[in-house]
Design an enzyme around this catalytic site. Structure first.
Site, mmCIF file in Angstrom:
data_model
loop_
_atom_site.group_PDB
_atom_site.id
_atom_site.type_symbol
_atom_site.label_atom_id
_atom_site.label_comp_id
_atom_site.label_asym_id
_atom_site.label_seq_id
_atom_site.Cartn_x
_atom_site.Cartn_y
_atom_site.Cartn_z
ATOM 1 N N GLU A 1 9.000 21.823 102.872
ATOM 2 C CA GLU A 1 7.706 21.394 102.346
ATOM 3 C C GLU A 1 7.586 19.906 102.038
ATOM 4 O OE1 GLU A 1 6.672 23.869 99.024
ATOM 5 O OE2 GLU A 1 6.496 25.659 100.242
ATOM 6 N N GLU B 1 8.513 31.581 103.454
ATOM 7 C CA GLU B 1 8.247 31.916 102.051
ATOM 8 C C GLU B 1 6.876 32.554 101.963
ATOM 9 O OE1 GLU B 1 8.558 28.801 99.045
ATOM 10 O OE2 GLU B 1 10.308 27.968 100.072
HETATM 11 C C1 BGC Z 1 8.603 26.227 96.995
HETATM 12 C C2 BGC Z 1 9.421 27.056 96.031
HETATM 13 C C3 BGC Z 1 8.571 27.461 94.853
HETATM 14 C C4 BGC Z 1 7.412 28.300 95.375
HETATM 15 C C5 BGC Z 1 6.489 28.828 94.307
HETATM 16 C C6 BGC Z 1 7.200 26.746 97.217
HETATM 17 O O1 BGC Z 1 6.332 25.672 97.298
HETATM 18 O O2 BGC Z 1 9.288 26.042 98.199
HETATM 19 O O3 BGC Z 1 10.543 26.311 95.647
HETATM 20 O O4 BGC Z 1 9.284 28.150 93.878
HETATM 21 O O5 BGC Z 1 6.642 27.520 96.234
HETATM 22 O O6 BGC Z 1 5.842 27.780 93.659
#
Ligand code: BGC
Length: 457
Positions: free
Chosen positions: A167, A352
């Site tokens: 990111e 994610e």
């Molecule tokens: C990040 C994580 C974070 C998640 C929730 C993502 O932007 O990679 O490290 O915990 O979002 O905020």
């Protein structure tokens, strides 16, 4: 006819975490401090003064955590490496004990039948490099490639899927523009410099990987589709600017499309065009793209919100998570199809996706019901399936996150885990979402057709 949810053979079902959020023991065995170590120990910068000193104690409990993944039937695990465990000064001498930790973690995963995906940079820059300007110093492209090479030489072959950066947008927007994340700067002029150096570091590491590695390397970005709050010309332009800033700023150069034209307008005097050498370094071909998706943005024109001059509009009647993000699963389908169309259908992993919700206490029978998270998961997995049906080349999905963990400056106040962590005792408890996800994985998606509550009883 009832809809069915068959995922491709070998679809990689997994979970994701990052080093600073779970490991704890940040200075153990010769590790150097990172910018997060400094940030959390600066009074007032995290909620309740929470730190990653212990976090989930994964540094000591990784075997137990890998056993958990195995018990859930997960096929993959996306973790990140802490740069300052490997190079305490960021460059120079390797700290063997740091390298050994990731060596043991990798072997433990492989023994458990869980494929490791390693991310080189998930926000925890060595503090010693920050002292030399961090992401503002153009030398960081070499520093990063050298660090990458040390990891590739140690683990490539056992790790077959690498990520350079997690990111880049969050690194610059949170770390250099608004200051909510380490290193906590608030400087318009630094922001595009950090962005450029991040992408040059990415390109340099990919190039180095081609010299010493034999498998695959990619980039992970977070994408939020942007919608105008109204039909007005001004709101539509605000949504386009927001999408350029968040979604195209890094992907366009990574895929050889140059920097979005909107960047000059957004950054004004802080912007300088990239040279052709910079553009070609940033555009090193990658083997796959990681997409992180949490929510969408409905944007309105807002001259009082520089530099993009856009702000979010709350949607009446929508569900919002504990981080105040709208639950909007069709945005994930749209995002994946947009990537397919714009960037030539690259292999994509959803690296994610997940949600923070308030979790009730564990019941006497050991059951922890987290219905909102189960619902979020079901909706978003169906949305991934819809993108596959639409022809997107989606190879896997990593839920964020395996464990409740340190949510950066929000500390432990937001829980994203499918496994609950009691931070006083370090006890791990499966939430319903973990049990549901295990069924999804075991059935390769088939249970998504039905009622999740039936699956859980
Ligand atoms: C990040 C994580 C974070 C998640 C929730 C993502 O932007 O990679 O490290 O915990 O979002 O905020």
């Amino acid at each position: 006819m009832t809809k069915t949810y068959e995922f491709p053979d070998n679809f990689l079902w997994g979970s994701a975490t990052s080093a600073y959020q779970i490991e704890g023991s940040p200075l153990a065995h010769g590790a150097g401090a990172s910018i997060w170590q400094r940030f959390v120990h600066s009074p007032g910068l995290t909620i309740d003064g929470d730190t990653g000193d212990i976090a989930c104690d994964h540094y000591n409990r990784y075997r137990e955590d890998v056993a958990l993944m195995r018990s859930l039937g997960l096929k993959a695990y996306r973790f990140s490496v802490s740069w300052s465990r490997i190079f305490p000064e960021g460059v120079g001498a390797i700290n063997q004990a740091g390298l050994d930790f990731y060596d043991r973690l990798t072997d433990t995963l492989l023994e458990a039948g869980v494929e490791p995906l390693a991310t080189l940079y998930h926000w925890d820059l060595p503090a010693a490099l920050d002292d030399r300007g961090g992401w503002l110093n153009p030398d960081i492209a070499h520093w990063f490639a050298d660090y990458g090479e040390a990891m590739f030489r140690k683990l490539d072959g056992r790790v077959r899927k690498w990520t350079t950066l997690n990111e880049p947008w969050v690194i610059t927007d949170g770390g250099y523009l608004h200051g909510a994340l380490a290193p906590g700067h608030r400087n318009l002029f630094e922001t595009p410099i950090a962005s450029r150096n991040l992408m040059l570091a990415h390109g340099s590491a990919v190039k180095r990987y081609r010299e010493v590695g034999a498998h695959q390397i990619g980039l992970v970005v977070n994408i939020e589709p942007k919608y105008p709050a109204s039909d007005s010309e001004a709101d539509r332009a605000a949504a386009v600017r927001s999408a350029a800033y968040m979604n195209r700023q890094y992907l366009d150069p990574a895929f050889g499309l140059g920097c979005p034209g909107e960047m000059a307008e957004i950054f004004g005097p802080a912007w300088r065009d990239w040279t052709s050498e910079e553009l070609s370094l940033a555009a090193q071909p990658i083997d796959w793209l990681g997409v992180n998706y949490y929510t969408r943005g409905v944007m309105k024109d807002d001259p009082a919100a520089p530099p993009v001059r856009a702000s979010y509009v709350r949607q009446p009647g929508a569900t919002y998570s504990d981080t105040d993000w709208e639950v909007f699963e069709s945005g994930l389908t749209e995002t994946l199809l947009w990537v397919k169309e714009r960037y030539g259908n690259p292999p994509v992993y959803v690296t994610e996706n997940g949600s923070a919700f308030f979790d009730p206490p564990t019941a006497a029978n050991g059951r922890l019901r987290d219905p909102n998270r189960v619902d979020y998961l079901q909706r978003h997995l169906r949305a991934v399936h819809a993108a596959i049906e639409g022809g997107a080349d989606i190879r896997g999905y990593m839920v964020w996150s395996l464990l409740d963990n340190l949510e950066w400056s929000l500390g432990f106040s937001k829980r994203f885990g499918i496994v609950h962590v009691d931070f006083a005792t370090q006890a791990r408890t499966l939430k319903d979402s973990a049990r549901f996800y295990a069924k999804v994985v075991a059935s390769n998606g088939a249970v998504l057709a039905g009622d999740p509550w039936a699956v859980l009883e």
